[in-house]
Write a protein that holds these residues in place. Structure first.
Motif, PDB file in Angstrom:
ATOM      1  N   UNK A 158       3.518  24.119  42.445  1.00  0.00           N
ATOM      2  CA  UNK A 158       3.243  24.372  43.866  1.00  0.00           C
ATOM      3  C   UNK A 158       2.561  23.152  44.463  1.00  0.00           C
ATOM      4  N   UNK A 159       2.770  22.962  45.769  1.00  0.00           N
ATOM      5  CA  UNK A 159       2.186  21.829  46.482  1.00  0.00           C
ATOM      6  C   UNK A 159       0.865  22.198  47.163  1.00  0.00           C
ATOM      7  N   UNK A 160       0.728  23.460  47.549  1.00  0.00           N
ATOM      8  CA  UNK A 160      -0.475  23.919  48.243  1.00  0.00           C
ATOM      9  C   UNK A 160      -0.677  25.382  47.886  1.00  0.00           C
ATOM     10  N   UNK A 161      -1.936  25.781  47.713  1.00  0.00           N
ATOM     11  CA  UNK A 161      -2.221  27.162  47.354  1.00  0.00           C
ATOM     12  C   UNK A 161      -3.257  27.784  48.268  1.00  0.00           C
ATOM     13  N   UNK A 162      -3.329  29.117  48.218  1.00  0.00           N
ATOM     14  CA  UNK A 162      -4.318  29.873  48.986  1.00  0.00           C
ATOM     15  C   UNK A 162      -4.882  30.967  48.081  1.00  0.00           C
ATOM     16  N   UNK A 176     -12.315  26.017  53.113  1.00  0.00           N
ATOM     17  CA  UNK A 176     -12.369  27.387  53.618  1.00  0.00           C
ATOM     18  C   UNK A 176     -11.588  27.453  54.927  1.00  0.00           C
ATOM     19  N   UNK A 177     -10.646  28.393  55.006  1.00  0.00           N
ATOM     20  CA  UNK A 177      -9.812  28.509  56.212  1.00  0.00           C
ATOM     21  C   UNK A 177     -10.132  29.772  57.016  1.00  0.00           C
ATOM     22  N   UNK A 178     -10.778  30.757  56.382  1.00  0.00           N
ATOM     23  CA  UNK A 178     -11.110  32.001  57.083  1.00  0.00           C
ATOM     24  C   UNK A 178     -12.074  32.803  56.229  1.00  0.00           C
ATOM     25  N   UNK A 179     -12.607  33.873  56.800  1.00  0.00           N
ATOM     26  CA  UNK A 179     -13.418  34.826  56.054  1.00  0.00           C
ATOM     27  C   UNK A 179     -12.813  36.215  56.210  1.00  0.00           C
ATOM     28  N   UNK A 180     -13.006  37.037  55.210  1.00  0.00           N
ATOM     29  CA  UNK A 180     -12.365  38.348  55.153  1.00  0.00           C
ATOM     30  C   UNK A 180     -13.404  39.381  54.734  1.00  0.00           C
ATOM     31  N   UNK A 181     -13.198  40.623  55.167  1.00  0.00           N
ATOM     32  CA  UNK A 181     -14.090  41.725  54.800  1.00  0.00           C
ATOM     33  C   UNK A 181     -13.304  42.745  53.995  1.00  0.00           C
ATOM     34  N   UNK A 182     -13.901  43.231  52.913  1.00  0.00           N
ATOM     35  CA  UNK A 182     -13.290  44.286  52.115  1.00  0.00           C
ATOM     36  C   UNK A 182     -13.835  45.637  52.572  1.00  0.00           C
ATOM     37  N   UNK A 283     -11.675  32.855  52.357  1.00  0.00           N
ATOM     38  CA  UNK A 283     -10.271  32.567  52.035  1.00  0.00           C
ATOM     39  C   UNK A 283     -10.124  31.054  52.045  1.00  0.00           C
ATOM     40  N   UNK A 284      -9.520  30.513  50.990  1.00  0.00           N
ATOM     41  CA  UNK A 284      -9.484  29.063  50.819  1.00  0.00           C
ATOM     42  C   UNK A 284      -8.070  28.545  50.623  1.00  0.00           C
ATOM     43  N   UNK A 285      -7.821  27.354  51.181  1.00  0.00           N
ATOM     44  CA  UNK A 285      -6.666  26.557  50.777  1.00  0.00           C
ATOM     45  C   UNK A 285      -7.104  25.689  49.609  1.00  0.00           C
ATOM     46  N   UNK A 286      -6.241  25.536  48.609  1.00  0.00           N
ATOM     47  CA  UNK A 286      -6.598  24.773  47.412  1.00  0.00           C
ATOM     48  C   UNK A 286      -5.462  23.835  47.032  1.00  0.00           C
ATOM     49  N   UNK A 287      -5.841  22.727  46.370  1.00  0.00           N
ATOM     50  CA  UNK A 287      -4.878  21.742  45.897  1.00  0.00           C
ATOM     51  C   UNK A 287      -5.501  20.999  44.720  1.00  0.00           C
ATOM     52  N   UNK A 288      -4.689  20.337  43.880  1.00  0.00           N
ATOM     53  CA  UNK A 288      -5.251  19.640  42.717  1.00  0.00           C
ATOM     54  C   UNK A 288      -6.276  18.594  43.126  1.00  0.00           C
ATOM     55  N   UNK A 289      -7.356  18.518  42.371  1.00  0.00           N
ATOM     56  CA  UNK A 289      -8.446  17.592  42.669  1.00  0.00           C
ATOM     57  C   UNK A 289      -7.929  16.160  42.798  1.00  0.00           C
TER      58      UNK A 289
END
Length: 307
Positions: A158-162, A176-182, A283-289
């Motif tokens: 994958x090129x980009x993850x969430x 961090x792209x957003x916050x969420x409530x459970x 909620x986070x976007x993630x990619x290889x360091x």
């Protein structure tokens, strides 16, 4: 001429060879027979062109151009250097074409890995917006839990993850792209739906729940906030399956607010207030360091921040 590059043998090649702009200017002088016309063709002033030729002559230690009222012509050494310059510029153009081909291949596809809540409730809108920007990019989406997303990024699938978990998985950078409530939910017929007082965290922790599988971000956040969980009532691999089981009356569940709008408004599920804990997560976007997103991945990341 003095202090030419040949007098400094320890200097690297980048300091001993004229830059591409200077070589292109020399080729234009050879073709047009005029320094002024060459300068106009390249979009620079004649004084700047003259300065660039003089700098190149000092660097190489030879005269390259004879200037006269009738125009500019190459010296014998200048003609020889021009032949070499043509080969260098041709090689640079081939290099540029190859680099563009690599960019085109990169931009032709985007592989996204996302945990379930983001994949089901946020990514569709982002991908529609991305398609408007990049209609020629083919996008594939791999949905799974946060641990699976990290693995796909680290193995190059994958090129980009969430992800939705408590922390950034090892080996990845994040934003961090957003916050969420459970929200704790039950079917309307469940005893919790009729209670007047908020539910204590200890009672929630001691109650068997309909849960996502191990490795899911939702379960990680819930386990951490409550200090442990009872043995699951049912363990399921998707948000949709957990929600359907709760609607059927199988038992209580804890789900993202993003996933519950329709069920809560239609009263198919009831939200249960909590007394002494707040279930929130990033909620986070993630990619290889060390590999910052580029091309379509960079554009998708920008869209998530805009949203």
């Amino acid at each position: 001429m003095s202090s030419s590059a040949e007098d400094r043998p320890g200097v690297g090649i980048a300091h001993r060879v004229p830059d591409l702009g200077a070589l292109e200017l020399l080729l234009a002088v050879a073709r047009l027979g005029s320094l002024g016309r060459a300068a106009r063709e390249l979009g620079i002033t004649q004084p700047a062109a003259s300065s660039r030729i003089r700098s190149m002559e000092r660097l190489l230690g030879v005269a390259l151009v004879d200037r006269s009222p009738r125009g500019s012509r190459l010296t014998r050494e200048g003609a020889l250097v021009t032949d070499w310059a043509r080969r260098v510029v041709d090689a640079a153009e081939a290099f540029d074409a190859g680099a563009q081909a690599l960019r085109d291949r990169r931009d032709s596809r985007l592989r996204v890995a996302a945990s379930m809540t983001i994949a089901e409730y946020l990514l569709p809108g982002w991908l529609i917006a991305l398609r408007a920007q990049r209609p020629d990019t083919a996008v594939s989406l791999l949905a799974g839990n946060s641990a699976a997303v990290a693995e796909r990024l680290l193995t190059g699938e994958a090129d980009l993850g969430f992800v939705e978990g408590l922390s950034v998985p090892s080996g990845l950078d994040a934003a961090v792209i957003a916050h969420d409530r459970l929200i704790v939910v039950t079917a309307p017929g469940h005893p919790w739906a009729r209670r007047r007082a908020p539910l204590a965290a200890a009672e929630l922790a001691a109650t068997p729940l309909i849960l996502r599988e191990e490795g899911s971000g939702t379960r990680q956040v819930l386990d951490s906030a409550l200090g442990g969980l009872a043995r699951p009532l049912i363990e399921l691999s998707s948000t949709t399956a957990v929600k359907a089981s709760a609607v059927s009356g199988a038992g209580p569940a804890v789900l993202s607010e993003l996933a519950l709008g329709e069920e809560l408004s239609a009263h198919r599920l009831v939200g249960i207030p909590l007394a002494d804990v707040r279930l929130t997560r990033a909620l986070r976007a993630v990619w290889p360091t060390g590999h910052r997103p580029t091309g379509p991945a960079r554009d998708l990341l920008s869209l998530t921040r805009g949203a």
